[in-house]
Write a protein that holds these residues in place. Structure first.
Motif: not given
Length: 448
Positions: A160, A163, A206, A211
């Motif tokens: 994450q 991302w 992104r 995400q």
């Protein structure tokens, strides 16, 4: 509108766990697990019915006892990229192991699918049950539970963060000034954890949903903690409403204890509806499916919780064998329950296998109306936020789409049109703010 059901569709080619003879059904092509056209066909049925997402399960270890579909099937992200090109609204969720992949590789593959699909990707995080997988990746031994779930927690956080390498407005593409990228909005990860070391930025932006959505499946205490702390949708199983409500409450409670909102996570049990013109006909078909599974096939499916251990070496009618710690590195929750139940009840191997492979009558067997009734009840009673359809025959899937979905729509608990063009939008999940943009905004507000 009141609470809305979310429905996903899983595709298993020629059968999921324990289904050894489905490939012989004339409705199916024996090589369906290898033909992208069949996946596309299933995804289009799902999209026409306005379902939320198309789900691909996966594993990377096989034995002679593996079900046919496991023996030959396509890699999830490759095929979902193809499906993305012939669909426009339905979400695309793929399974990738957190145990046998690196954070950068996972982040890049799912970010690519998210951009290819214009914001419809989801990652189903699994820690990998099959012990033999270790050999495929050059390891002598499968990770134990603590390490598997430690890796899972860590990899999700790192992925994450990767991302968010670029803020949403990092690329001005300004021909006049010659500025392709604003490097002040590119951020490098500098992670040095217990399981992973990652330095650098992800070379992809992104998508419009921010995400990919995090899915998770796991029923052990470690699995429940992982889901409650990291997941946005949880794939589970529930034999009845009481069990469904207990799991639902437990996960939501754990999520709140972890500092999240209960509504941040969707609970989605897998179901395999059998639909007929009468309840009696549907129950008869359910029983016929159960009766067609010979003991040797039941035994093979049973062995997976023990790392595909060879149970044919034992006397089936002798007491259940002393297996020691066997199963602790694979399906520990299930294998422990099996060993405990067999010992407490003095069962033989045959009795144990039959007990644990017997499927209780499903709440989702009946007419289209009774199945719609059950879904409405479970939603109202707090047993689920939606379901994942595990049907394997096209006729069953068509019947659900053509008969059950319209009833749910008439009752106002399922959409008639997509609300959004991203997976997050259709699941009702928030778009996560880029962490660096959010931090800068907070700093600006709090600056004296």
């Amino acid at each position: 509108m009141g609470r809305q059901l979310h429905i996903g569709a899983a595709y298993h080619g020629v059968g999921g766990p324990g289904q050894y003879s489905l490939w012989q059904n004339p409705e199916l092509e024996p090589d369906a697990g290898l033909r992208v056209e069949k996946y596309v066909e299933w995804a289009r049925i799902a999209e026409d019915a306005k379902l939320d997402f198309f789900f691909i399960a996966d594993s990377t270890y096989i034995t002679n006892d593996s079900p046919p579909h496991y023996l030959a099937r396509l890699e999830p992200l490759t095929l979902l990229s193809a499906v993305a090109m012939v669909t426009s609204r339905i979400g695309l969720v793929g399974t990738v192991s957190s145990s046998y992949n690196s954070p950068f590789n996972v982040a890049r593959r799912f970010a690519s699918l998210d951009l290819i699909s214009h914001g419809r990707a989801g990652w189903n995080v699994v820690t990998t049950q099959d012990e033999g997988t270790a050999g495929n990746y050059g390891r002598k031994q499968h990770y134990d539970y603590a390490e598997r779930y430690g890796r899972a927690h860590e990899i999700v956080g790192v992925v994450q963060e990767l991302w968010d390498s670029y803020e949403d407005d990092a690329f001005p593409y300004d021909r006049e000034t010659g500025q392709f990228v604003d490097h002040s909005k590119r951020h490098e990860v500098d992670h040095h954890g217990e399981h992973f070391d990652v330095e650098g930025a992800l070379n992809i932006t992104r998508s419009r949903q921010g995400q990919p959505v995090i899915f998770q499946a796991g029923n052990s205490p470690e699995g429940r903690d992982l889901g409650a702390e990291t997941a946005e949708a949880i794939f589970t199983f529930a034999p009845n409403l009481e069990a469904a409500k207990a799991f639902y409450t437990d996960i939501k409670t754990r999520a709140v204890a972890a500092g999240r909102r209960a509504d941040d996570i969707l609970i989605l049990p897998g179901i395999n509806p059998i639909i007929a013109d009468t309840v009696g006909e549907a129950r008869a078909r359910e029983q016929a499916i159960a009766d067609e599974k010979p003991f040797d096939r039941r035994l093979a499916a049973f062995s997976r919780s023990f790392g595909w251990h060879d149970f044919t070496q034992y006397d089936y009618d002798a007491p259940f064998p002393d297996l020691g710690e066997l199963g602790d590195r694979s399906g520990r929750t299930q294998s422990s329950a099996i060993k405990r139940h067999a010992a407490e009840n003095g069962l033989t191997l045959r009795e144990t296998v039959l007990h644990f492979t017997a499927a209780p009558p499903s709440p989702f067997v009946g007419t289209a109306e009774t199945i719609a009734d059950t879904l409405e009840l479970w939603l109202a009673e707090g047993g689920l936020d939606g379901v994942i359809l595990l049907q394997n025959l096209p006729s069953d899937f068509h019947r659900f789409a053509d008969e059950v979905v319209p009833l749910l729509q008439e009752r106002g608990i399922f959409r008639t049109e997509y609300e959004a063009d991203t997976l997050r939008g259709n699941l009702g999940l928030d778009v996560p703010a880029n962490r660096y943009t959010a931090a800068a905004a907070t700093a600006t507000v709090t600056r004296p």
